[in-house]
Design a protein around this motif. Structure first.
Motif, PDB file in Angstrom:
ATOM      1  N   TYR A  27       0.829  -1.195   0.000  1.00 33.12           N
ATOM      2  CA  TYR A  27       0.000   0.000   0.000  1.00 33.12           C
ATOM      3  C   TYR A  27       0.861   1.242   0.000  1.00 33.12           C
ATOM      4  O   TYR A  27       1.934   1.275   0.588  1.00 33.12           O
ATOM      5  N   ASP A  28       0.385   2.272  -0.667  1.00 33.16           N
ATOM      6  CA  ASP A  28       1.075   3.551  -0.729  1.00 33.16           C
ATOM      7  C   ASP A  28       0.229   4.556   0.022  1.00 33.16           C
ATOM      8  O   ASP A  28      -0.820   4.970  -0.458  1.00 33.16           O
ATOM      9  N   ASP A  29       0.658   4.940   1.212  1.00 35.34           N
ATOM     10  CA  ASP A  29      -0.108   5.868   2.046  1.00 35.34           C
ATOM     11  C   ASP A  29       0.207   7.329   1.743  1.00 35.34           C
ATOM     12  O   ASP A  29      -0.369   8.215   2.340  1.00 35.34           O
ATOM     13  N   ARG A  45      -3.921   3.480  -0.758  1.00 36.08           N
ATOM     14  CA  ARG A  45      -4.157   2.892  -2.081  1.00 36.08           C
ATOM     15  C   ARG A  45      -3.266   1.678  -2.261  1.00 36.08           C
ATOM     16  O   ARG A  45      -2.095   1.697  -1.918  1.00 36.08           O
ATOM     17  N   ARG A  46      -3.837   0.657  -2.848  1.00 32.90           N
ATOM     18  CA  ARG A  46      -3.096  -0.564  -3.120  1.00 32.90           C
ATOM     19  C   ARG A  46      -2.237  -0.331  -4.362  1.00 32.90           C
ATOM     20  O   ARG A  46      -2.701   0.186  -5.364  1.00 32.90           O
ATOM     21  N   VAL A  47      -0.992  -0.695  -4.289  1.00 32.35           N
ATOM     22  CA  VAL A  47      -0.086  -0.582  -5.419  1.00 32.35           C
ATOM     23  C   VAL A  47      -0.054  -1.933  -6.117  1.00 32.35           C
ATOM     24  O   VAL A  47       0.298  -2.942  -5.516  1.00 32.35           O
ATOM     25  N   TRP A  48      -0.447  -1.948  -7.380  1.00 26.79           N
ATOM     26  CA  TRP A  48      -0.506  -3.195  -8.132  1.00 26.79           C
ATOM     27  C   TRP A  48       0.835  -3.488  -8.773  1.00 26.79           C
ATOM     28  O   TRP A  48       1.502  -2.595  -9.295  1.00 26.79           O
ATOM     29  N   THR A  49       1.189  -4.764  -8.789  1.00 25.88           N
ATOM     30  CA  THR A  49       2.377  -5.174  -9.528  1.00 25.88           C
ATOM     31  C   THR A  49       1.986  -5.262 -10.996  1.00 25.88           C
ATOM     32  O   THR A  49       0.798  -5.319 -11.342  1.00 25.88           O
ATOM     33  N   ASP A  50       2.990  -5.276 -11.867  1.00 21.85           N
ATOM     34  CA  ASP A  50       2.709  -5.392 -13.306  1.00 21.85           C
ATOM     35  C   ASP A  50       1.959  -6.686 -13.620  1.00 21.85           C
ATOM     36  O   ASP A  50       1.053  -6.699 -14.446  1.00 21.85           O
ATOM     37  N   MET A  51       2.326  -7.773 -12.923  1.00 20.27           N
ATOM     38  CA  MET A  51       1.675  -9.061 -13.167  1.00 20.27           C
ATOM     39  C   MET A  51       0.203  -9.009 -12.729  1.00 20.27           C
ATOM     40  O   MET A  51      -0.670  -9.521 -13.431  1.00 20.27           O
ATOM     41  N   GLU A  52      -0.080  -8.383 -11.576  1.00 22.73           N
ATOM     42  CA  GLU A  52      -1.466  -8.263 -11.099  1.00 22.73           C
ATOM     43  C   GLU A  52      -2.293  -7.401 -12.048  1.00 22.73           C
ATOM     44  O   GLU A  52      -3.438  -7.724 -12.354  1.00 22.73           O
TER      45      GLU A  52
END
Length: 143
Positions: A27-29, A45-52
């Motif tokens: 998460y990026d606060d 906010r949730r930080v998504w990986t490229d794969m996700e």
């Protein structure tokens, strides 16, 4: 997995700082929200990986959004008292090619109120997404 050193502490392999396991969401606060300027609130906010992100993109490919007209039709059919018109959530899901849970979200009281208010505001029924203006009086004068 190898051990890692984080802030001078040795963390066993497979475990990240603060007890997080590798692969847990990050998460990026620090990102500001899209709210009113100057409020200074930060949303988690949730930080998504490229794969996700790629996996999510693939899962959503080919899916369509319902228009406000279709959503109003779902509400009308579900609220109908006439047994010939009334449809269950499962029947509506099949009719509109959506999951029952998607229909359930449309039929939640707060969602129905929002959809009905949007329809009453004279929004074109073919519209799929509508964001009410933040400053309606200003927009009336501009357009």
């Amino acid at each position: 997995p190898q051990s890692v050193t984080v802030d001078g502490l040795v963390v066993p392999g497979g475990v990240m700082a603060h007890g997080m396991l590798q692969g847990d969401p990050v998460y990026d606060d620090k990102k500001p929200t899209g709210g009113v300027q100057g409020e200074g609130h930060a949303k988690r906010r949730r930080v998504w990986t490229d794969m996700e992100r790629q996996s999510h993109k693939q899962a959503c490919t080919g899916k369509t959004k319902l228009t406000y007209g279709q959503k109003m039709d779902i509400i009308r059919r579900h609220e109908a008292t006439d047994p010939d018109e009334h449809r269950s959530q499962a029947q509506l899901a099949e009719m509109f090619g959506k999951s029952r849970s998607a229909i359930s979200k449309i039929l939640r009281p707060e969602a129905m109120d929002r959809i009905k208010a949007t329809a009453a505001a004279g929004i074109d029924q073919a519209v799929k997404r509508y964001f009410p203006p933040e400053h309606p009086e200003l927009e009336k004068k501009l357009f």
